[in-house]
Design an enzyme around this catalytic site. Structure first.
Site: not given
Length: 287
Positions: A15, A210, A241, A251
């Site tokens: 991610d 997030h 994202c 994150n």
């Protein structure tokens, strides 16, 4: 201490890396993930088997996997998939323990993220569960838009519970409530999480939040106080994202998560020397 259950930390280099525009060298990716594998996290979300056009940064996931050393690691590997082609590719690799699927309760975002409707995605999840059973894998479903929907689709707690119920009834046993663009608040986390964990005690319910740096700790605290014991995070809070097409909200930062949990008396059993080495190497990756 939290619920007398072991805290599960899921470190997410996948991610963190996926939205970076310059291509990170495959050997450098592998070196970084190999360091993270030695820290002692429960799971490393290391790559994804998705279209190279959609996420070009992760087009080398299979090659990275071939360079990982799992012999001295207790961590398990998780790979993200978005369709059956990805599922079929991921299950070929016995080193992978978990297949993660992003399931959005927003029709708009599900189309945007996986080019698939919610109904079609549910069918994909059902088939993925079958593949997991056949190949000794475990499915992790990310309930995207779990804390709110900025795209105008209807959202409320009942919709979150409805889709959780449907997924659980189809055999999902690990569910990660995902806050794709950072709309969650401590109040909303404390409203949604306890009800779900009480209604679905047989399911491991985690959070993939997030956040901006200013709100990380309060969100971590809200999830912890709600009985959550599975947390996704990324070193220094990198990532977000890329399919959200908004200013990336990062994150949860792993170092914030470690600090908070240790302040609550949780024994995380992490090798902090390896962690420091990973932090140092990260400066070559996240330029």
């Amino acid at each position: 201490m939290n619920q007398q259950k072991s805290i599960k930390l899921v470190e997410c280099p996948r991610d963190a890396m996926q939205g970076i525009h310059h291509f990170i060298d495959t050997d450098l990716k592998a070196e970084y993930i190999n360091l993270l594998l030695q820290v002692g996290f429960d799971t490393i979300d290391f790559g994804s088997f998705v279209s190279p056009k959609a996420i070009p940064q992760l087009r080398d996931t299979a090659e990275v996997l071939s360079k990982l050393d799992l012999s001295q690691s207790k961590s398990k590997l998780l790979a993200i998939v978005a369709n059956l082609r990805g599922v079929e590719e991921a299950v070929k690799h016995e080193e992978i323990s978990y297949l993660g699927f992003p399931f959005s309760i927003s029709e708009t975002f599900q189309m945007r993220n996986t080019n698939s409707s919610i109904a079609a995605s549910l069918d994909t999840v059902k088939q993925m569960l079958g593949f997991c059973d056949q190949h000794n894998k475990t499915a992790v479903v990310y309930l995207s838009m779990g804390f709110g929907n900025p795209y105008g689709d209807e959202w409320n707690e009942e919709i979150v519970e409805k889709w959780t119920d449907i997924l659980v009834n189809n055999g999902v046993r690990i569910l990660s409530l995902s806050d794709t663009i950072g709309v969650s608040s401590p109040e909303r986390i404390k409203t949604i999480l306890p009800g779900l964990t009480a209604k679905f005690p047989q399911v491991e319910i985690g959070v993939h939040l997030h956040s901006t740096p200013e709100t990380r700790i309060e969100k971590i605290a809200a999830a912890y106080e709600s009985g959550c014991f599975r947390f996704d995070s990324a070193l220094k809070g990198f990532g977000g994202c890329p399919m959200a097409a908004d200013d990336l909200t990062g994150n949860l930062a792993t170092e914030d998560l470690i600090w908070f949990l240790e302040s609550k008396g949780e024994k995380l059993n992490l090798d902090m020397e390896k962690w420091k080495a990973a932090v140092q190497l990260s400066s070559k990756i996240f330029l």
